[in-house]
Design an enzyme around this catalytic site. Structure first.
Site, PDB file in Angstrom:
ATOM      1  N   ASP A 155      56.526-106.395  30.048  1.00 34.12           N
ATOM      2  CA  ASP A 155      57.014-106.705  28.962  1.00 34.12           C
ATOM      3  C   ASP A 155      55.815-107.025  27.833  1.00 34.12           C
ATOM      4  OD1 ASP A 155      59.489-107.001  27.119  1.00 34.12           O
ATOM      5  OD2 ASP A 155      58.880-109.121  27.159  1.00 34.12           O
ATOM      6  N   GLU A 207      54.947-101.818  28.597  1.00 34.83           N
ATOM      7  CA  GLU A 207      55.909-101.735  27.312  1.00 34.83           C
ATOM      8  C   GLU A 207      54.502-101.942  26.329  1.00 34.83           C
ATOM      9  OE1 GLU A 207      59.323-103.704  24.668  1.00 34.83           O
ATOM     10  OE2 GLU A 207      57.955-104.910  25.802  1.00 34.83           O
TER      11      GLU A 207
END
Length: 557
Positions: free
Chosen positions: A238, A297
């Site tokens: 993330d 990401e």
């Protein structure tokens, strides 16, 4: 589509063949189809209205039959749930909402028995404000060594010239939260006086970590090993582009930050220092057997900078947000496809393709909504699955689910919804729990209701309603995924653009031609070959063939 193709999809994706494929593969991620599970919205096993790990385990056979290669799980760690679990309080514990560590172990083992790999989220840019480090840093006050693990700074005086210790009423710089509002929150000292500010690029409950500190590095290396030892096959990282901040935390300037995100390198995104972190993590992954992977990401200004994350000694994949954000425009689509492939080929990595995820409006709605949006979504799915590289499928897109745009305010939980500026808070609409059955209180999601209300029309979109219907979106995905496994030219490999009319993209893969008509009119083309699959009803002809509006077809050559 016909019944024979639908039967082929089910057979090709059987657990036994999936297991054989997984065991015999090498570089499996290069052409893998990875299914994203938003944990709280996939399947509820205990009747509390929230999806959980046992619910996922019970539905794994569905994913194996669908024909995917791996499952990516959003965070299920111990968390106050201020941002759907992306505010982690303990990276080594399962939140009781979702089960316990035994449930996680059971899920991984069950997935592996079905030939499915498991990728879990890791959240290294920030922790929860309930994390032990941050709670102690606040309790101990200024001078606490734990404050060095985050970004605590004195504020500026009202005159904006910097704090001399007597004021500090203004944030340390002009950075804004991605969720809207300032990226800084002021603390209160243990004696009750106003204190320093701390940085949070997202919600105030998500303080950013300071990756200049060696203890942060050591902690996350240990966390990676913990889950790798449990058996997971990799990590989705993330905010992989946000872990390192520019020295001195400089102001951005007078332009609004929201206009710059994804358009240029910002002092808190896509800093070169993140790559050293990713290189160190790659060494850990390579030290484990079984081809464990990491997926970034990463939001970058262009595909060229995205390719830096997947150099041979860094991560294995990076999400292609440029493709996800592309409008229904053939010229722009081709431009992004070409740029994406060129960038990743330059570093020897596979390209990834994705149409939706848990942070964006579902693509049938983005593409116009209603019948037109669904037709375009079905066509885009076949386009995506025919492109070289790896693809991601967000739960429910195989059902053609639209965005839920009429959720009542009292049901919303997206923190962006509660911020005063910068965002519309629409992420809840793509997170509504899945419909499994045609009826029932939660359409088979669980024994009771669901944490977000499901539309009354979703029974007809359920897995039960679509299974066996040759015209359904579910059977389209099942057939496409089966063909993708059977045809050696799909997945990783070369492609070549072919001539086509305005608004029609045509390209070849070894043994296949893909025709993608983005126009609102039927077009006539010379018959490319033998029809394999179509997103809309297509009549095969000997010399020329009509390609329906907003459709995609696959042809064997």
């Amino acid at each position: 589509m016909n019944h024979e193709l639908a039967r082929t999809a089910t057979t090709a994706a059987s657990p036994s063949s999936a297991t054989e494929s997984a065991s015999a593969s090498t570089g499996w991620w290069r052409d893998a189809v990875i299914y994203q599970v938003y944990v709280r919205s996939f399947a509820d096993s205990d009747g509390d209205g929230i999806g959980d790990l046992r619910g996922i385990t019970g539905r794994l056979p569905y994913l194996a039959e669908l024909g995917v290669d791996a499952v990516w799980l959003t965070p299920f760690y111990a968390s106050p749930q201020a941002d759907g679990g992306y505010d982690v309080a303990d990276y080594r514990a399962v939140d009781p909402l979702f089960g316990d560590l035994q449930d996680a172990d059971d899920l991984v083992r069950a997935a592996h028995e079905l030939g499915l790999r498991v990728i879990v989220d890791i959240v290294p840019n920030h922790t929860s404000d309930r994390h032990e480090w941050f709670e102690r840093a606040l309790k101990e006050g200024p001078g606490s060594a734990l404050r060095e693990l985050y970004h605590f700074r004195p504020g500026k005086d009202v005159d904006g010239k910097g704090s001399d210790g007597s004021g500090g009423e203004l944030p340390p710089n002009d950075w804004e939260s991605v969720f809207g509002g300032p990226a800084w929150t002021r603390t209160t000292n243990p004696d009750g006086t106003p204190g320093d500010w701390y940085l949070h690029l997202f919600a105030p409950e998500q303080p950013d970590l300071n990756w200049e500190h060696p203890e942060v590095h050591a902690e996350f290396e240990a966390v990676l090993r913990f889950w790798l030892d449990l058996g997971v096959d990799g990590f989705r990282i993330d905010v992989a582009h946000g872990m390192v901040k520019a020295p001195g935390l400089p102001d951005i300037g007078h332009r609004k930050q929201v206009e710059l995100i994804g358009a240029q390198v910002l002092p808190f995104f896509d800093q070169d220092g993140v790559h050293e972190i990713h290189r160190s993590w790659r060494k850990i992954l390579d030290s484990y057997p079984g081809e464990r992977i990491a997926v970034a990401e990463a939001s970058t200004p262009n595909p060229g900078r995205l390719a830096r994350y997947v150099r041979p000694d860094e991560l294995h994949q990076a999400f292609n947000f440029h493709f996800l954000k592309c409008p229904w425009d053939p010229a722009r689509m081709r431009e992004i496809i070409d740029a994406s492939l060129a960038a990743t080929v330059s570093v020897g990595a596979p390209t990834t393709w994705v149409l939706s995820n848990h942070d964006v409006i579902r693509h049938p709605t983005r593409y116009g909504g209603g019948a037109q949006g669904l037709a375009r979504a079905r066509a885009a799915a076949l386009l995506m699955l025919a492109l070289p590289g790896s693809t991601y499928v967000y739960q429910g897109e195989e059902l053609g689910l639209p965005e839920v745009s009429d959720l009542p305010d009292e049901a919303r939980q997206d923190p962006a919804f509660f911020r005063s500026t910068g965002q519309e808070g629409l992420r809840d609409g793509c997170r509504v729990p899945l419909p499994w059955t045609a009826d029932g209180d939660s359409y088979g999601f669980g024994p009771a209701g669901s944490w977000l209300p499901q539309p009354a029309s979703w029974g007809s979109l359920s897995v039960e309603a679509q299974t066996g219907d040759p015209g359904s979106t579910l059977e389209l995905y099942r057939t496409a995924l089966a063909l993708r496994r059977e045809l050696p030219g799909l997945g990783d490999g070369r492609m070549e653009w072919l001539p086509g009319p305005d608004g029609v993209l045509v390209f070849s893969r070894p043994g296949l031609v893909c025709v993608f008509n983005t126009t609102s009119q039927e077009v006539q083309l010379p018959t490319p070959g033998r029809l394999l699959l179509a997103s809309a009803t297509t009549v095969e002809a000997e010399d020329t063939v009509p390609i329906p509006a907003d459709s995609c077809t696959w042809w064997a050559i």
